[in-house]
Design a protein around this motif. Sequence first.
Motif, PDB file in Angstrom:
ATOM      1  N   LYS A 197       7.194 -42.479   4.290  1.00 17.32           N
ATOM      2  CA  LYS A 197       6.414 -42.330   3.061  1.00 17.32           C
ATOM      3  C   LYS A 197       7.315 -42.439   1.833  1.00 17.32           C
ATOM      4  O   LYS A 197       8.497 -42.067   1.885  1.00 17.32           O
ATOM      5  N   PHE A 198       6.741 -42.943   0.745  1.00 21.55           N
ATOM      6  CA  PHE A 198       7.408 -42.984  -0.557  1.00 21.55           C
ATOM      7  C   PHE A 198       6.349 -42.576  -1.572  1.00 21.55           C
ATOM      8  O   PHE A 198       5.442 -43.345  -1.874  1.00 21.55           O
ATOM      9  N   TYR A 199       6.497 -41.352  -2.121  1.00 23.11           N
ATOM     10  CA  TYR A 199       5.456 -40.815  -3.005  1.00 23.11           C
ATOM     11  C   TYR A 199       6.010 -40.377  -4.355  1.00 23.11           C
ATOM     12  O   TYR A 199       7.055 -39.734  -4.444  1.00 23.11           O
ATOM     13  N   LEU A 200       5.269 -40.768  -5.397  1.00 29.33           N
ATOM     14  CA  LEU A 200       5.430 -40.167  -6.717  1.00 29.33           C
ATOM     15  C   LEU A 200       4.490 -38.969  -6.760  1.00 29.33           C
ATOM     16  O   LEU A 200       3.291 -39.119  -6.504  1.00 29.33           O
ATOM     17  N   PHE A 201       5.008 -37.799  -7.056  1.00 32.19           N
ATOM     18  CA  PHE A 201       4.279 -36.534  -6.986  1.00 32.19           C
ATOM     19  C   PHE A 201       3.967 -36.196  -5.522  1.00 32.19           C
ATOM     20  O   PHE A 201       4.167 -37.003  -4.627  1.00 32.19           O
ATOM     21  N   PHE A 202       3.497 -34.995  -5.291  1.00 31.92           N
ATOM     22  CA  PHE A 202       3.299 -34.521  -3.929  1.00 31.92           C
ATOM     23  C   PHE A 202       1.831 -34.616  -3.510  1.00 31.92           C
ATOM     24  O   PHE A 202       0.938 -34.235  -4.268  1.00 31.92           O
ATOM     25  N   ASP A 203       1.632 -35.123  -2.311  1.00 33.66           N
ATOM     26  CA  ASP A 203       0.283 -35.174  -1.727  1.00 33.66           C
ATOM     27  C   ASP A 203       0.047 -33.891  -0.929  1.00 33.66           C
ATOM     28  O   ASP A 203      -0.190 -33.932   0.280  1.00 33.66           O
ATOM     29  N   ALA A 204       0.135 -32.756  -1.610  1.00 31.89           N
ATOM     30  CA  ALA A 204       0.029 -31.451  -0.953  1.00 31.89           C
ATOM     31  C   ALA A 204      -1.297 -31.327  -0.205  1.00 31.89           C
ATOM     32  O   ALA A 204      -2.349 -31.737  -0.710  1.00 31.89           O
ATOM     33  N   TRP A 205      -1.210 -30.759   0.994  1.00 32.87           N
ATOM     34  CA  TRP A 205      -2.356 -30.555   1.875  1.00 32.87           C
ATOM     35  C   TRP A 205      -3.126 -31.856   2.160  1.00 32.87           C
ATOM     36  O   TRP A 205      -4.317 -31.859   2.451  1.00 32.87           O
ATOM     37  N   GLY A 206      -2.400 -32.975   2.055  1.00 32.56           N
ATOM     38  CA  GLY A 206      -2.991 -34.258   2.419  1.00 32.56           C
ATOM     39  C   GLY A 206      -3.803 -34.933   1.333  1.00 32.56           C
ATOM     40  O   GLY A 206      -4.346 -36.019   1.549  1.00 32.56           O
ATOM     41  N   TYR A 207      -3.882 -34.339   0.134  1.00 40.00           N
ATOM     42  CA  TYR A 207      -4.686 -34.938  -0.942  1.00 40.00           C
ATOM     43  C   TYR A 207      -3.793 -35.842  -1.799  1.00 40.00           C
ATOM     44  O   TYR A 207      -2.675 -35.473  -2.146  1.00 40.00           O
ATOM     45  N   LYS A 208      -4.315 -37.002  -2.131  1.00 40.82           N
ATOM     46  CA  LYS A 208      -3.555 -37.961  -2.922  1.00 40.82           C
ATOM     47  C   LYS A 208      -4.486 -38.724  -3.855  1.00 40.82           C
ATOM     48  O   LYS A 208      -5.692 -38.833  -3.606  1.00 40.82           O
ATOM     49  N   LEU A 209      -3.908 -39.280  -4.914  1.00 36.70           N
ATOM     50  CA  LEU A 209      -4.698 -40.055  -5.875  1.00 36.70           C
ATOM     51  C   LEU A 209      -4.801 -41.513  -5.468  1.00 36.70           C
ATOM     52  O   LEU A 209      -5.789 -42.190  -5.775  1.00 36.70           O
ATOM     53  N   PHE A 210      -3.789 -41.990  -4.757  1.00 38.53           N
ATOM     54  CA  PHE A 210      -3.742 -43.414  -4.445  1.00 38.53           C
ATOM     55  C   PHE A 210      -2.695 -43.637  -3.358  1.00 38.53           C
ATOM     56  O   PHE A 210      -1.665 -42.965  -3.338  1.00 38.53           O
ATOM     57  N   SER A 211      -2.938 -44.575  -2.456  1.00 39.94           N
ATOM     58  CA  SER A 211      -1.935 -44.918  -1.448  1.00 39.94           C
ATOM     59  C   SER A 211      -2.235 -46.281  -0.843  1.00 39.94           C
ATOM     60  O   SER A 211      -3.376 -46.748  -0.873  1.00 39.94           O
ATOM     61  N   PHE A 212      -1.190 -46.909  -0.319  1.00 41.52           N
ATOM     62  CA  PHE A 212      -1.348 -48.146   0.451  1.00 41.52           C
ATOM     63  C   PHE A 212      -0.165 -48.239   1.400  1.00 41.52           C
ATOM     64  O   PHE A 212       0.859 -47.563   1.224  1.00 41.52           O
ATOM     65  N   LYS A 213      -0.292 -49.068   2.404  1.00 39.75           N
ATOM     66  CA  LYS A 213       0.740 -49.188   3.427  1.00 39.75           C
ATOM     67  C   LYS A 213       1.305 -50.601   3.410  1.00 39.75           C
ATOM     68  O   LYS A 213       0.570 -51.578   3.297  1.00 39.75           O
ATOM     69  N   HIS A 214       2.621 -50.676   3.497  1.00 35.03           N
ATOM     70  CA  HIS A 214       3.294 -51.973   3.524  1.00 35.03           C
ATOM     71  C   HIS A 214       4.516 -51.867   4.421  1.00 35.03           C
ATOM     72  O   HIS A 214       5.399 -51.032   4.210  1.00 35.03           O
ATOM     73  N   LYS A 215       4.536 -52.704   5.466  1.00 34.43           N
ATOM     74  CA  LYS A 215       5.645 -52.721   6.420  1.00 34.43           C
ATOM     75  C   LYS A 215       5.964 -51.326   6.955  1.00 34.43           C
ATOM     76  O   LYS A 215       7.105 -50.857   6.907  1.00 34.43           O
ATOM     77  N   ASP A 216       4.922 -50.657   7.432  1.00 33.79           N
ATOM     78  CA  ASP A 216       5.044 -49.335   8.070  1.00 33.79           C
ATOM     79  C   ASP A 216       5.456 -48.201   7.124  1.00 33.79           C
ATOM     80  O   ASP A 216       5.790 -47.102   7.577  1.00 33.79           O
ATOM     81  N   VAL A 217       5.465 -48.449   5.811  1.00 40.81           N
ATOM     82  CA  VAL A 217       5.765 -47.398   4.847  1.00 40.81           C
ATOM     83  C   VAL A 217       4.511 -47.137   4.012  1.00 40.81           C
ATOM     84  O   VAL A 217       3.885 -48.064   3.497  1.00 40.81           O
ATOM     85  N   GLU A 218       4.148 -45.852   3.897  1.00 39.78           N
ATOM     86  CA  GLU A 218       3.008 -45.479   3.058  1.00 39.78           C
ATOM     87  C   GLU A 218       3.510 -45.152   1.658  1.00 39.78           C
ATOM     88  O   GLU A 218       4.325 -44.250   1.466  1.00 39.78           O
ATOM     89  N   TYR A 219       3.033 -45.914   0.681  1.00 39.65           N
ATOM     90  CA  TYR A 219       3.381 -45.696  -0.709  1.00 39.65           C
ATOM     91  C   TYR A 219       2.187 -45.047  -1.402  1.00 39.65           C
ATOM     92  O   TYR A 219       1.037 -45.424  -1.140  1.00 39.65           O
ATOM     93  N   GLY A 220       2.434 -44.080  -2.280  1.00 43.77           N
ATOM     94  CA  GLY A 220       1.289 -43.452  -2.929  1.00 43.77           C
ATOM     95  C   GLY A 220       1.662 -42.566  -4.099  1.00 43.77           C
ATOM     96  O   GLY A 220       2.844 -42.369  -4.437  1.00 43.77           O
ATOM     97  N   ILE A 221       0.628 -42.041  -4.728  1.00 44.32           N
ATOM     98  CA  ILE A 221       0.760 -41.081  -5.833  1.00 44.32           C
ATOM     99  C   ILE A 221       0.005 -39.817  -5.433  1.00 44.32           C
ATOM    100  O   ILE A 221      -1.196 -39.877  -5.125  1.00 44.32           O
ATOM    101  N   GLY A 222       0.707 -38.701  -5.394  1.00 44.38           N
ATOM    102  CA  GLY A 222       0.076 -37.435  -5.056  1.00 44.38           C
ATOM    103  C   GLY A 222      -0.579 -36.799  -6.278  1.00 44.38           C
ATOM    104  O   GLY A 222      -0.478 -37.301  -7.394  1.00 44.38           O
TER     105      GLY A 222
END
Length: 440
Positions: A38-63
């Motif tokens: 995973k590569f996240y800006l901000f924390f996706d605490a308790w699994g909640y996130k604002l945005f995410s997508f997956k590319h080459k087995d890495v989940e990118y997102g904004i918590g």
Amino acid sequence: MDGLVMAGQLLLGLSILIILHEAGHFFAARAFGIKVEKFYLFFDAWGYKLFSFKHKDVEYGIGWLPLGGYVKIAGMIDESMDTDQLSGPPQPWEFRSKPAWQRLIVMLGGIAVNIVLGIFIFWMLTFKAGETYIPNDQLVNGLVPGKIGKEIGLQAGDRVVAVNGNPIKRFDEVTSSKVLMGNSQLTIERNNTTKTIAVPGNVLEKVADYGIGEFVTPRMHAWVGDVVAGGNAQKAGLKVGDKIIEANNKPLQYLDELKTELAAAKNQTIALKALRGTDTVSLNPAVDSDGQIGFAADVKDLPQQTQMYGLFESLPIGASKAWGAFMDNARGIGKVVTGQVKAQKAFTGPVGIANMFGGQFDVLKFWSLVGLLSMALALMNLLPIPALDGGHATFLIIEMIKGKPLSDKFMEKAQVVGFFILIALMVFVLGNDILKHVIK
């Protein structure tokens, strides 16, 4: 609107720093063949996130929780506390299977990026804007001490000619860290004599209380700059370009002398005389409860020089500024640890930082603050606190000395301890910030 601009600049600046910091860990891990999940800006605490997508087995997102960011590295005990994958045998792509020196580089990757970024920003700012300063030898009227300056023995009209025995070329050296960190010596000229004044070790704490303006400022004549529309000065007829030369029948030259007379005439009317071209005009403005009549001084008395540098000339200057910011923060933390400065006066949180950015977007100011924050973030992450990069690095250095890794149980417990330390620090800083900037 100003509040939104402040918050927006703070959010943008911190987002840039967090993304690049985590990118340092990300690319260092990938360079050694370590899987990043995973590569996240901000924390996706308790699994909640604002945005995410997956590319080459890495989940990118904004918590949703804006308390930083993270990269989740396979086979590493981190803030996610996901220990399930550690139950099986180490895999070649996991963090735990790599040599300690490679893991150390991964842990220091974010700090390295922050340092390089800080140097780059100050390099580019120096190249773009040069350095604007007040030549100390041209400040013929000397300085004006505020409350703090008077306490250490400075007087209006003093000229500081050296700091710690070293002659100074720029007036801003008088308010630099080499003075404000305390235990320094100012060499001054006063009435054709030379004196030495000691700056105590607690001066930084007092500056935190009262502001840098209560230490020293350059001395200026009482020229009128902007006049507040509808204010007492405008109602009395004061105009831009006037020079105030008398207050309540007392001749004066300087702005600090005028301020003294205004302070003594709070909630009263004061008799002023001002030069307007070749004419002398008499005015009788009302003074408010703060000792103000509603005008800003013109700084035409202050000589300024700007020195520009070439691209490669700017690099060592920018690097020196970045390193200076790093060391100033380190010395500040040292003063807190040794009790010379109280923690609540030394640390600034999001509210204070947003106020530094201000309600108007200024490109140079924005990047200057981002550069300072980048160096501060590098230092903070170097602290040997479990859950911070410095804590992980400390444990890896211990492992390299011992010749074997610390146990997973110990690392899990250390991570929990570090997590609670960080939460406590965040609560303290935010609470202190609110008390300083909201409840007055």
